[in-house]
Design a protein around this motif. Sequence first.
Motif, PDB file in Angstrom:
ATOM      1  N   ALA A   2      -6.500   4.771  -3.622  1.00 20.19           N
ATOM      2  CA  ALA A   2      -6.221   6.043  -4.298  1.00 20.19           C
ATOM      3  C   ALA A   2      -4.713   6.205  -4.385  1.00 20.19           C
ATOM      4  O   ALA A   2      -4.059   6.659  -3.442  1.00 20.19           O
ATOM      5  CB  ALA A   2      -6.836   7.203  -3.512  1.00 20.19           C
ATOM      6  N   VAL A   3      -4.134   5.774  -5.521  1.00 15.76           N
ATOM      7  CA  VAL A   3      -2.678   5.828  -5.656  1.00 15.76           C
ATOM      8  C   VAL A   3      -2.236   7.211  -6.106  1.00 15.76           C
ATOM      9  O   VAL A   3      -2.953   7.934  -6.795  1.00 15.76           O
ATOM     10  CB  VAL A   3      -2.167   4.752  -6.645  1.00 15.76           C
ATOM     11  N   LYS A   4      -1.028   7.573  -5.711  1.00 16.35           N
ATOM     12  CA  LYS A   4      -0.485   8.906  -6.017  1.00 16.35           C
ATOM     13  C   LYS A   4      -0.223   9.039  -7.518  1.00 16.35           C
ATOM     14  O   LYS A   4       0.426   8.174  -8.124  1.00 16.35           O
ATOM     15  CB  LYS A   4       0.807   9.142  -5.246  1.00 16.35           C
ATOM     16  N   TYR A  12      -8.818   4.423   0.317  1.00 14.26           N
ATOM     17  CA  TYR A  12      -9.351   3.387  -0.566  1.00 14.26           C
ATOM     18  C   TYR A  12     -10.868   3.425  -0.519  1.00 14.26           C
ATOM     19  O   TYR A  12     -11.472   4.095   0.322  1.00 14.26           O
ATOM     20  CB  TYR A  12      -8.851   1.993  -0.145  1.00 14.26           C
ATOM     21  N   TYR A  13     -11.479   2.705  -1.438  1.00 20.92           N
ATOM     22  CA  TYR A  13     -12.929   2.516  -1.368  1.00 20.92           C
ATOM     23  C   TYR A  13     -13.251   1.133  -1.929  1.00 20.92           C
ATOM     24  O   TYR A  13     -12.447   0.519  -2.629  1.00 20.92           O
ATOM     25  CB  TYR A  13     -13.671   3.624  -2.128  1.00 20.92           C
ATOM     26  N   GLN A  51       0.816  -1.222   0.000  1.00 20.32           N
ATOM     27  CA  GLN A  51       0.000   0.000   0.000  1.00 20.32           C
ATOM     28  C   GLN A  51       0.853   1.276   0.000  1.00 20.32           C
ATOM     29  O   GLN A  51       0.335   2.365   0.188  1.00 20.32           O
ATOM     30  CB  GLN A  51      -0.909   0.004   1.235  1.00 20.32           C
ATOM     31  N   ILE A  52       2.147   1.136  -0.233  1.00 21.77           N
ATOM     32  CA  ILE A  52       3.045   2.298  -0.094  1.00 21.77           C
ATOM     33  C   ILE A  52       2.772   3.389  -1.132  1.00 21.77           C
ATOM     34  O   ILE A  52       3.198   4.530  -0.957  1.00 21.77           O
ATOM     35  CB  ILE A  52       4.525   1.888  -0.184  1.00 21.77           C
ATOM     36  N   PHE A  53       2.062   3.055  -2.205  1.00 17.26           N
ATOM     37  CA  PHE A  53       1.801   4.044  -3.254  1.00 17.26           C
ATOM     38  C   PHE A  53       0.466   4.772  -3.073  1.00 17.26           C
ATOM     39  O   PHE A  53       0.115   5.639  -3.864  1.00 17.26           O
ATOM     40  CB  PHE A  53       1.830   3.363  -4.625  1.00 17.26           C
ATOM     41  N   ALA A  54      -0.259   4.406  -2.031  1.00  8.24           N
ATOM     42  CA  ALA A  54      -1.569   5.022  -1.794  1.00  8.24           C
ATOM     43  C   ALA A  54      -1.417   6.350  -1.061  1.00  8.24           C
ATOM     44  O   ALA A  54      -0.507   6.538  -0.239  1.00  8.24           O
ATOM     45  CB  ALA A  54      -2.456   4.075  -0.981  1.00  8.24           C
TER      46      ALA A  54
END
Length: 422
Positions: free
Chosen positions: A139-141, A128-129, A115-118
Amino acid sequence: MIKDLMKYIYRTNSENFTVNCVILLCGFILMGILFNNISFFYNDKKQSVDKLDTQKEYQLTNTIENISNFMGYFADETHLDNLKLFYNALNSNDKFMYLDKFEQCMYLENNIGTQIFAYGYEDGEPEYYEDENGTIKYAVKNITIGKKCQDYYDFKISEGRLFNDDDFIDKSAIPVILGAGYRDYYNIGDKFEAEYLYIQKKYEVIGFLEANTAITVQGDITFLDRYIISPSIISDSYPMTEEELFYQAASYVEKIEGSVVLTEEYSLAEFTAFIEQLTNKYSMFDIQIVNKNASLLDTALVMSCYMGKNMFFLLIGIVFIILIVINWCFSMNLFKKLSNYFGVQIINGCDAKFIFSAVLICKFAFILVGLIGAIFLLMCMQIFTMFLIIASVAYIILNISMNAVILRKMLSKNIDQLLRGE
């Protein structure tokens, strides 16, 4: 002979000469007062603007969030068309560099086990959803950029390639460059799907940035190691569906929230005036300028400085032209009155060239008296400037030239016309 002619001209027209000198005196005093007051106003404002002007890079923002019905607003086709034209005018101007860049997340199914890119990961709360199928999407960057942006920040890649012109055209699979943190999870040519502005899009990896690559966003330095970098797609066609309308409208609203780098020859005041003109031309919502500290600029201050300089030239020009017109009317009246006298002098053997020179000397003398009087009074008022010397020289040259043309035309007439005052 010249002395006698000058005495006669003054004796028969002393009242007109006096009035002309007084008007000239008052006109130049008014110019001096205008110059002094407007210069004081302009320089006072300019000191504040110059402090901002040294930054040379500014962020644009807009007030679209104040529109309660976003889709209703863009249901009018002209609004989206105007938005695109506004963006094109920004992006194609050669007096400054427009850096098309904005942060907008992509919602991506987590297929890589991290999840490091969220967004929010660094704060311990990744965003997230869960969609209608029960799939978790993070929601990634993501940062979307134009080609000028990658050139300006001198992006370097460790593998693959940077964006080229074709990458900014909408296509089935949108090319993306990934930050260095993605290097262990994706390869060149890998494809994935992500939701961007509520539309599912396909993406293809074309390169990886070198580690610690960074850009500035909203005045802050942003390192791109955990970001997807996508191209700012140009959409020429009008959307056929409501989803596509929202996508284009939202993406173009974001496109005009990039930053601007001014050239050395182009001031902040000029850029502010350009934005004002562009906003009015395309009936846009308000566009605001933000400095490096992410605070809104006082555009009224910048515009007052810009307009102050133009107002100075306008007012001084009006006064200058009025003085020229008054002198022209005076000269026409004077020469008409002296026409009979000129004819008599020519009959008595006086050379027309001599009369021409004598009258111009007389005119020059009285213009000079008025100007010297004005300069003397302005010096006493301590508002005399070198500008008034330049204006005085220009006034003398214009008036003597104008009088020479009028007088030469009069003296070219035959004796009968001169004696009758025609």
